[in-house]
Write a protein that holds these residues in place. Structure first.
Motif, PDB file in Angstrom:
ATOM      1  N   LYS A  60       1.266  -1.731   0.224  1.00 18.49           N
ATOM      2  CA  LYS A  60      -0.098  -0.022   0.186  1.00 18.49           C
ATOM      3  C   LYS A  60       0.975   1.403   0.069  1.00 18.49           C
ATOM      4  N   ASP A  61       2.306   1.102   0.777  1.00 23.58           N
ATOM      5  CA  ASP A  61       2.941   2.610   0.634  1.00 23.58           C
ATOM      6  C   ASP A  61       3.631   2.606  -0.729  1.00 23.58           C
ATOM      7  N   ILE A  62       4.065   1.395  -1.235  1.00 25.85           N
ATOM      8  CA  ILE A  62       3.919   1.482  -2.447  1.00 25.85           C
ATOM      9  C   ILE A  62       3.235   2.370  -3.419  1.00 25.85           C
ATOM     10  N   ILE A  63       1.928   2.138  -3.517  1.00 27.57           N
ATOM     11  CA  ILE A  63       1.335   2.797  -4.266  1.00 27.57           C
ATOM     12  C   ILE A  63       0.978   3.599  -4.104  1.00 27.57           C
ATOM     13  N   GLN A  64       0.630   4.238  -3.044  1.00 23.22           N
ATOM     14  CA  GLN A  64      -0.059   5.434  -2.707  1.00 23.22           C
ATOM     15  C   GLN A  64       1.258   6.282  -3.033  1.00 23.22           C
ATOM     16  N   VAL A  65       2.568   6.367  -3.313  1.00 21.67           N
ATOM     17  CA  VAL A  65       3.434   6.850  -3.989  1.00 21.67           C
ATOM     18  C   VAL A  65       4.025   7.160  -5.325  1.00 21.67           C
ATOM     19  N   SER A  66       2.950   6.151  -6.001  1.00 23.70           N
ATOM     20  CA  SER A  66       3.270   6.050  -7.353  1.00 23.70           C
ATOM     21  C   SER A  66       2.655   6.147  -8.378  1.00 23.70           C
ATOM     22  N   ARG A  67       3.344   6.498  -9.561  1.00 24.82           N
ATOM     23  CA  ARG A  67       2.397   7.120 -10.337  1.00 24.82           C
ATOM     24  C   ARG A  67       1.910   5.568 -10.973  1.00 24.82           C
ATOM     25  N   PRO A  68       0.322   6.534 -11.951  1.00 25.47           N
ATOM     26  CA  PRO A  68       0.002   4.816 -12.035  1.00 25.47           C
ATOM     27  C   PRO A  68       0.082   4.241 -13.752  1.00 25.47           C
ATOM     28  N   LYS A  69       1.082   4.963 -14.361  1.00 30.82           N
ATOM     29  CA  LYS A  69       1.257   3.624 -15.330  1.00 30.82           C
ATOM     30  C   LYS A  69       2.651   3.172 -14.209  1.00 30.82           C
ATOM     31  N   ASP A  70       2.963   3.424 -13.471  1.00 28.92           N
ATOM     32  CA  ASP A  70       4.189   2.743 -12.407  1.00 28.92           C
ATOM     33  C   ASP A  70       3.488   1.290 -11.121  1.00 28.92           C
ATOM     34  N   VAL A  71       2.246   1.675 -11.048  1.00 28.39           N
ATOM     35  CA  VAL A  71       1.118   1.016 -10.346  1.00 28.39           C
ATOM     36  C   VAL A  71       0.855  -0.543 -11.421  1.00 28.39           C
ATOM     37  N   HIS A  72       0.529  -0.255 -12.990  1.00 32.15           N
ATOM     38  CA  HIS A  72       0.597  -1.139 -13.328  1.00 32.15           C
ATOM     39  C   HIS A  72       1.313  -2.356 -13.939  1.00 32.15           C
ATOM     40  N   ARG A  73       2.955  -1.366 -13.750  1.00 29.81           N
ATOM     41  CA  ARG A  73       4.045  -2.467 -14.430  1.00 29.81           C
ATOM     42  C   ARG A  73       4.103  -2.892 -12.398  1.00 29.81           C
ATOM     43  N   LEU A  74       3.938  -2.298 -11.389  1.00 33.31           N
ATOM     44  CA  LEU A  74       4.358  -3.278  -9.760  1.00 33.31           C
ATOM     45  C   LEU A  74       3.280  -4.126 -10.290  1.00 33.31           C
ATOM     46  N   GLU A  75       2.044  -4.600 -10.135  1.00 32.68           N
ATOM     47  CA  GLU A  75       0.671  -5.364 -10.782  1.00 32.68           C
ATOM     48  C   GLU A  75       2.015  -6.866 -11.980  1.00 32.68           C
ATOM     49  N   THR A  76       2.366  -6.097 -12.785  1.00 31.94           N
ATOM     50  CA  THR A  76       2.781  -6.623 -14.232  1.00 31.94           C
ATOM     51  C   THR A  76       4.863  -7.622 -13.514  1.00 31.94           C
ATOM     52  N   ALA A  77       4.904  -6.701 -12.651  1.00 34.07           N
ATOM     53  CA  ALA A  77       6.086  -7.263 -12.022  1.00 34.07           C
ATOM     54  C   ALA A  77       5.527  -8.522 -11.068  1.00 34.07           C
ATOM     55  N   SER A  78       4.742  -8.025 -10.564  1.00 34.49           N
ATOM     56  CA  SER A  78       4.357  -9.245  -9.174  1.00 34.49           C
ATOM     57  C   SER A  78       3.817 -10.634  -9.868  1.00 34.49           C
ATOM     58  N   ARG A  79       3.440 -10.558 -10.930  1.00 32.61           N
ATOM     59  CA  ARG A  79       2.850 -11.710 -11.752  1.00 32.61           C
ATOM     60  C   ARG A  79       3.638 -12.173 -12.405  1.00 32.61           C
ATOM     61  N   LEU A  80       4.879 -11.663 -12.297  1.00 33.95           N
ATOM     62  CA  LEU A  80       6.514 -12.153 -12.985  1.00 33.95           C
ATOM     63  C   LEU A  80       6.190 -12.979 -12.297  1.00 33.95           C
ATOM     64  N   CYS A  81       6.860 -12.221 -11.124  1.00 38.73           N
ATOM     65  CA  CYS A  81       7.205 -12.656  -9.906  1.00 38.73           C
ATOM     66  C   CYS A  81       7.132 -14.063  -9.507  1.00 38.73           C
ATOM     67  N   TRP A  82       5.507 -14.293  -9.372  1.00 41.09           N
ATOM     68  CA  TRP A  82       4.123 -15.046  -9.246  1.00 41.09           C
ATOM     69  C   TRP A  82       4.375 -16.302 -10.193  1.00 41.09           C
ATOM     70  N   ASP A  83       4.561 -16.051 -11.405  1.00 39.55           N
ATOM     71  CA  ASP A  83       4.761 -17.120 -12.825  1.00 39.55           C
ATOM     72  C   ASP A  83       6.057 -17.746 -12.106  1.00 39.55           C
ATOM     73  N   LEU A  84       7.189 -17.073 -12.152  1.00 43.02           N
ATOM     74  CA  LEU A  84       8.486 -17.435 -11.819  1.00 43.02           C
ATOM     75  C   LEU A  84       8.580 -18.972 -10.601  1.00 43.02           C
ATOM     76  N   CYS A  85       7.731 -18.354  -9.260  1.00 42.49           N
ATOM     77  CA  CYS A  85       7.511 -18.779  -7.989  1.00 42.49           C
ATOM     78  C   CYS A  85       6.040 -20.346  -8.503  1.00 42.49           C
ATOM     79  N   TYR A  86       5.789 -20.117  -9.664  1.00 39.68           N
ATOM     80  CA  TYR A  86       4.322 -21.372  -9.564  1.00 39.68           C
ATOM     81  C   TYR A  86       5.123 -22.231 -10.126  1.00 39.68           C
ATOM     82  N   ALA A  87       5.955 -22.278 -11.433  1.00 41.94           N
ATOM     83  CA  ALA A  87       6.782 -22.299 -12.229  1.00 41.94           C
ATOM     84  C   ALA A  87       7.622 -23.744 -10.871  1.00 41.94           C
ATOM     85  N   ASP A  88       8.833 -23.067  -9.973  1.00 45.88           N
ATOM     86  CA  ASP A  88       8.992 -23.451  -9.103  1.00 45.88           C
ATOM     87  C   ASP A  88       8.705 -24.345  -8.493  1.00 45.88           C
ATOM     88  N   ARG A  89       7.349 -24.075  -8.052  1.00 49.21           N
ATOM     89  CA  ARG A  89       6.950 -25.131  -6.773  1.00 49.21           C
ATOM     90  C   ARG A  89       6.090 -25.726  -7.318  1.00 49.21           C
TER      91      ARG A  89
END
Length: 121
Positions: A60-89
């Protein structure tokens, strides 16, 4: 028509006793060594995970100080990390299942050896 899939709680089990003993109640006896994993659903799992991530204060703290396009990038990065972790699992689960199967094969072999040894004495 709905696109929803039937909900099946837990993992379906192979070798579950579903018969009702005389005078007894119907209580399945799961054989945990023979669990069949549910089909992978990384999208559904991510949809469950992401709201949890969004509730974390640090996120929430990161989102609060981020621009809208950065929020979208953060969600995309979260999904990439999720996919890597999922593949490892998935890879680790497969390896654990292989080791589990090998263990049960070894136990079965040792039981045969023990029975043979006991039969000689």
């Amino acid at each position: 028509g709905s696109n929803s899939k039937p909900c099946t709680p837990g993992r379906p089990l192979i070798g579950v006793s579903v018969g009702v003993p005389r005078g007894g109640t119907m209580a399945p006896t799961p054989n945990l060594a023979h669990q069949v994993p549910p089909p992978p659903d990384p999208d559904g799992d991510f949809r469950k995970f992401f709201p949890r991530l969004q509730r974390i204060q640090k996120y929430k703290d990161i989102i609060q100080v981020s621009r809208p396009k950065d929020v979208h990038r953060l969600e995309t990065a979260s999904r990439l990390c999720w996919d890597l972790c999922y593949a490892d699992r998935e890879r680790l689960q497969k390896r654990m299942d292989e080791l589990n199967l090998n263990f049960f094969k070894q136990v079965a072999g040792l039981k045969v050896q023990l029975a043979t040894y006991e039969g000689r004495s």
